[in-house]
Motif scaffolding. Structure first.
Motif, short mmCIF file in Angstrom:
data_model
loop_
_atom_site.label_atom_id
_atom_site.label_comp_id
_atom_site.label_asym_id
_atom_site.label_seq_id
_atom_site.Cartn_x
_atom_site.Cartn_y
_atom_site.Cartn_z
N ALA A 75 0.82 -1.21 0.00
CA ALA A 75 0.00 0.00 0.00
C ALA A 75 0.85 1.26 0.00
N ALA A 76 2.01 1.21 0.65
CA ALA A 76 2.87 2.39 0.71
C ALA A 76 3.33 2.81 -0.68
N LEU A 77 3.65 1.85 -1.53
CA LEU A 77 4.03 2.17 -2.91
C LEU A 77 2.84 2.67 -3.71
N ARG A 78 1.69 2.02 -3.53
CA ARG A 78 0.51 2.41 -4.32
C ARG A 78 0.05 3.83 -3.99
N ARG A 79 0.31 4.29 -2.75
CA ARG A 79 -0.06 5.66 -2.40
C ARG A 79 0.80 6.69 -3.12
N ARG A 80 1.92 6.27 -3.67
CA ARG A 80 2.80 7.18 -4.42
C ARG A 80 2.44 7.23 -5.90
N ILE A 81 1.38 6.50 -6.26
CA ILE A 81 0.97 6.37 -7.66
C ILE A 81 -0.47 6.83 -7.82
N GLY A 82 -0.74 7.53 -8.91
CA GLY A 82 -2.11 7.85 -9.30
C GLY A 82 -2.47 7.03 -10.52
N TYR A 83 -3.59 6.33 -10.49
CA TYR A 83 -3.94 5.39 -11.56
C TYR A 83 -5.34 5.66 -12.09
N LEU A 84 -5.42 5.75 -13.40
CA LEU A 84 -6.72 5.82 -14.09
C LEU A 84 -6.82 4.61 -15.01
N PRO A 85 -7.70 3.65 -14.71
CA PRO A 85 -7.82 2.47 -15.57
C PRO A 85 -8.49 2.81 -16.89
N GLY A 86 -8.23 1.97 -17.89
CA GLY A 86 -8.85 2.18 -19.20
C GLY A 86 -10.34 1.91 -19.19
#
Length: 311
Positions: free
Chosen positions: A77-88
């Protein structure tokens, strides 16, 4: 001596198989921090698969991957909080209002500075007080963009981000990308629309059937793309110009076209040899010269076709 920061995204031999079908064939990528990297390709090329592997939504069948210096499989989760994701494929069927849904996402993604959500909604023209399930496809896409950008992540992973957006909102989105880059954020952007990527990206990977068929800067793609040219000369110089065009490197498809009385015109296609072309025709008495913008769409289609021949 200051150590160089690792790339935002690195893959080596990244492979994904589903049974007997190989979706990705040993992809190698190096995406520099603070850059905008575009992946283009037709549906089924492997763009979404690549992004899901980076986010640990699916696991690779082979190869290595690092995102912001970490292995996505152990970053948690710590890594995912550093990423913004918009799925297709964005599915937002919630009964709550837009603002409430974003508040929920903020609890997952981490701190959002006061005023950021409202500022993004204003720029994109989205009413956050409406129930999410009542929103059009375009407005749901705007909501998806806000949740990706709002916590100002180090890395933005955006899969077909302008799907459903009108042209004015698309331009605002491109402005948001430029600002993200200025702030040192990294953007990994996928699209099947070349014009969208060429306006925003520093570097582009062209993907076809799970293979990278070309990796280049947008400037390099533009240099090697085909241009359409039209040259008009006086009729006495027509034969000499035709002979010049026929022997010039990079000039193909020369044809005579009708023009006004007393003049002759030729059209052709020209690759990167622009300087040689201009100097050569400058030896003739040119009445008019037109060199169109490089046709990047045709250039990319050429890469697709070459990939088909190779396989």
């Amino acid at each position: 001596m200051t150590a160089t920061a690792p790339a935002a995204v690195t893959t080596r031999g990244l492979t994904k198989r589903y049974g007997s079908h190989t979706a990705l064939h040993g992809i190698d990528l190096d995406i520099a921090r603070g850059s905008v990297f575009g992946v283009i390709g037709p549906n089924g090329a492997g763009k979404t698969t690549t992004m899901r592997l980076l986010l640990d939504i699916i696991r690779p069948s082979g190869g290595e991957v690092r995102v912001l210096g970490e292995d996505p499989r152990t970053g948690g989760a710590a890594l995912r909080r550093r990423i913004g994701y918009l799925p297709g494929e964005l599915h937002l069927a919630s009964r709550v209002r837009g603002r409430e849904l974003l508040a929920h996402y903020a609890e997952i993604s981490g701190r959002v500075r006061p005023g950021v959500v409202d500022a993004l909604a204003g720029r994109l023209g989205l009413d956050l007080g409406r129930p999410v399930r009542s929103l059009s496809k375009g407005n749901k896409q705007k909501l998806g963009l806000i949740q990706a950008f709002m916590h100002e992540p180090e890395l933005l992973v955006l899969d077909e981000p302008t799907s459903g957006l009108d042209p004015l909102v698309q331009q605002e989105f491109l402005a948001m990308l430029r600002e993200a880059k200025e702030h040192g954020q990294t953007v990994f952007l996928s699209s099947h629309v070349l014009s969208e990527v060429q306006q925003a990206a520093d570097e582009v990977a062209i993907l076809r059937a799970g293979h990278i068929v070309e990796l280049a800067t947008v400037a390099r793609l533009r240099e090697t793309a085909v241009r359409r040219v039209r040259v008009v000369v006086g009729e006495p110089d027509a034969a000499a110009l035709r002979a010049t065009l026929d022997r010039l490197p990079g000039v193909t498809g020369v044809r005579d076209v009708a023009d006004r009385v007393g003049a002759a015109a030729f059209e052709a296609q020209l690759d990167a040899h622009v300087d040689t072309f201009v100097k050569a025709i400058g030896l003739h008495e040119v009445i008019d010269l037109t060199i169109q913008e490089p046709d990047l769409e045709q250039s990319v289609l050429g890469f697709y076709n070459e990939a088909e021949v190779v396989r």
